[in-house]
Design a protein around this motif. Structure first.
Motif, mmCIF file in Angstrom:
data_model
loop_
_atom_site.group_PDB
_atom_site.id
_atom_site.type_symbol
_atom_site.label_atom_id
_atom_site.label_comp_id
_atom_site.label_asym_id
_atom_site.label_seq_id
_atom_site.Cartn_x
_atom_site.Cartn_y
_atom_site.Cartn_z
ATOM 1 N N ALA A 99 0.832 -1.209 0.000
ATOM 2 C CA ALA A 99 0.000 0.000 0.000
ATOM 3 C C ALA A 99 0.863 1.254 0.000
ATOM 4 O O ALA A 99 0.598 2.216 -0.741
ATOM 5 C CB ALA A 99 -0.926 -0.012 1.209
ATOM 6 N N GLU A 100 1.901 1.253 0.822
ATOM 7 C CA GLU A 100 2.808 2.406 0.879
ATOM 8 C C GLU A 100 3.459 2.650 -0.481
ATOM 9 O O GLU A 100 3.587 3.804 -0.930
ATOM 10 C CB GLU A 100 3.886 2.159 1.933
ATOM 11 C CG GLU A 100 4.954 3.241 2.010
ATOM 12 C CD GLU A 100 6.091 2.865 2.951
ATOM 13 O OE1 GLU A 100 7.072 3.636 2.993
ATOM 14 O OE2 GLU A 100 6.010 1.829 3.626
ATOM 15 N N THR A 101 3.846 1.569 -1.158
ATOM 16 C CA THR A 101 4.581 1.695 -2.415
ATOM 17 C C THR A 101 3.683 2.141 -3.564
ATOM 18 O O THR A 101 4.102 2.928 -4.415
ATOM 19 C CB THR A 101 5.266 0.364 -2.758
ATOM 20 O OG1 THR A 101 6.102 -0.038 -1.654
ATOM 21 C CG2 THR A 101 6.126 0.488 -3.998
ATOM 22 N N VAL A 102 2.461 1.631 -3.625
ATOM 23 C CA VAL A 102 1.579 1.996 -4.746
ATOM 24 C C VAL A 102 0.867 3.330 -4.516
ATOM 25 O O VAL A 102 0.310 3.898 -5.450
ATOM 26 C CB VAL A 102 0.518 0.905 -5.031
ATOM 27 C CG1 VAL A 102 1.179 -0.435 -5.283
ATOM 28 C CG2 VAL A 102 -0.515 0.806 -3.920
ATOM 29 N N SER A 103 0.903 3.828 -3.298
ATOM 30 C CA SER A 103 0.186 5.070 -2.986
ATOM 31 C C SER A 103 0.720 6.229 -3.829
ATOM 32 O O SER A 103 1.932 6.427 -3.957
ATOM 33 C CB SER A 103 0.328 5.404 -1.508
ATOM 34 O OG SER A 103 -0.304 6.631 -1.210
ATOM 35 N N ASP A 104 -0.207 6.988 -4.411
ATOM 36 C CA ASP A 104 0.162 8.142 -5.221
ATOM 37 C C ASP A 104 -0.505 9.419 -4.716
ATOM 38 O O ASP A 104 -0.547 10.427 -5.411
ATOM 39 C CB ASP A 104 -0.213 7.912 -6.688
ATOM 40 C CG ASP A 104 -1.711 7.657 -6.877
ATOM 41 O OD1 ASP A 104 -2.450 7.689 -5.875
ATOM 42 O OD2 ASP A 104 -2.133 7.434 -8.026
ATOM 43 N N ALA A 128 -4.818 1.398 9.789
ATOM 44 C CA ALA A 128 -5.865 1.710 8.808
ATOM 45 C C ALA A 128 -5.567 2.988 8.029
ATOM 46 O O ALA A 128 -6.249 3.271 7.035
ATOM 47 C CB ALA A 128 -7.220 1.850 9.505
ATOM 48 N N SER A 129 -4.548 3.731 8.426
ATOM 49 C CA SER A 129 -4.330 5.067 7.859
ATOM 50 C C SER A 129 -4.071 5.084 6.351
ATOM 51 O O SER A 129 -4.437 6.074 5.693
ATOM 52 C CB SER A 129 -3.187 5.776 8.601
ATOM 53 O OG SER A 129 -1.959 5.092 8.412
ATOM 54 N N PRO A 130 -3.464 4.035 5.742
ATOM 55 C CA PRO A 130 -3.246 4.121 4.289
ATOM 56 C C PRO A 130 -4.518 3.984 3.463
ATOM 57 O O PRO A 130 -4.507 4.304 2.270
ATOM 58 C CB PRO A 130 -2.299 2.939 3.999
ATOM 59 C CG PRO A 130 -1.719 2.548 5.316
ATOM 60 C CD PRO A 130 -2.788 2.861 6.317
ATOM 61 N N PHE A 131 -5.595 3.496 4.058
ATOM 62 C CA PHE A 131 -6.738 3.051 3.280
ATOM 63 C C PHE A 131 -7.937 3.988 3.376
ATOM 64 O O PHE A 131 -8.242 4.542 4.436
ATOM 65 C CB PHE A 131 -7.154 1.649 3.730
ATOM 66 C CG PHE A 131 -6.023 0.650 3.671
ATOM 67 C CD1 PHE A 131 -5.493 0.246 2.454
ATOM 68 C CD2 PHE A 131 -5.475 0.131 4.837
ATOM 69 C CE1 PHE A 131 -4.446 -0.649 2.395
ATOM 70 C CE2 PHE A 131 -4.419 -0.775 4.792
ATOM 71 C CZ PHE A 131 -3.898 -1.166 3.567
#
Length: 289
Positions: A99-104, A128-131
């Motif tokens: 999730a961290e890597t694909v986050s834009d 849950a913070s990335p989502f």
């Protein structure tokens, strides 16, 4: 019965190795994140190819899609004999790294099918913070049904004394002639060859470890309900892994949006991909309205 996945990427999709702080993971990506990104997490014995029919409709609706092979699944590397890297907490940390890597910077939505749903739940409970949302697709509140537990135990017992090719041959011999190892109608030799190739590339330690998890998963619905995140429970209208009434009850406990896909079973993503994509788009669009 669930239909087999297609292994042919849609136009415009690209396959590559996603490099993360926790290693490399094979992914298929499509679309542009006009509205957000959807991270697609496959289930037990599955792979990123299980989501192939969803890329085009989600891309047309403005969503970038990234389907991933988890550690030891199909084209993602993983330990063959050591089960420790496949502990649920480790797989959840893998998902957070993905999730961290694909986050834009756009909203990031996670969709987990079956085992992938339970791994996604574990990741959300860690952080849950990335989502921006969580969709549990044919993924229940706790352990799988007794009948499926028996099937998983047979697989674990077989893997203790046979290699992956021998287990594949044994599974084929046990199936009716018109069915594949997934219980899907045989669409021809190419489909069977693809399924065999995926099976042989999957780590046996991953199957043993995650199979054990599916048979012993505790009910963590109350924990998940306490997380302030839009939730969606999606399934077919028949499911022998987690019976539909159990999924209905889980959705109520989660205060989640609920979708039942007609004429679909445990894999609505391959049984009825258009209806499944429409349901996902409706849910995701509704979050941003």
């Amino acid at each position: 019965m669930s239909r087999p996945p297609t292994f042919t990427p849609p136009p415009g999709a690209r396959a590559y190795l996603l490099r993360t702080p926790r290693g490399e993971f094979a992914v298929i990506e499509a679309g542009t994140a006009v509205k957000g990104t959807v991270l697609l997490v496959p289930g037990f014995t599955g792979s990123k190819e299980d989501f192939m029919p969803l890329h085009e409709p989600l891309a047309e609706a403005g969503y970038r899609t990234v389907a991933v092979d988890g550690r030891g699944q199909y084209e993602s590397p993983g330990a063959v004999d050591d089960e420790a890297p496949y502990a649920q907490a480790e797989l959840a940390r893998d998902l957070l790294a993905q999730a961290e890597t694909v986050s834009d910077g756009s909203p990031l939505h996670v969709v987990g099918h079956s085992l992938g749903g339970q791994i996604s739940r574990a990741a959300v409970l860690l952080d849950a913070s990335p989502f921006a949302s969580l969709t549990l697709m044919s993924s229940g509140p706790a352990q799988i049904s007794v009948g499926q537990q028996q099937r998983v135990k047979l697989l674990r017992d077989a893997l203790a004394v046979m290699d992956m090719e021998q287990v594949w041959d044994a599974m084929q011999a046990m199936e009716a002639p018109e069915e594949t190892e997934t219980g899907a109608l045989d669409e021809g030799l190419d489909d069977r060859a693809d399924l065999r190739r995926r099976w042989l590339a999957t780590s046996p330690a991953q199957l043993v470890a995650t199979g054990r998890q599916l048979c012993a998963e505790p009910d963590r619905v109350a924990e998940l309900a306490a997380v302030e995140l839009p939730k969606h429970v999606l399934s077919g209208e028949r499911d022998d892994t987690w019976p539909i009434p159990i999924l209905d009850e889980m959705a109520v406990r989660l205060h989640a949006h609920r979708t039942v896909i007609r004429d679909a079973e445990h894999s609505p993503n391959t049984d009825q991909p258009k209806a499944t994509a429409d349901a996902l788009i409706g849910f995701l669009d509704g979050i941003s309205d």
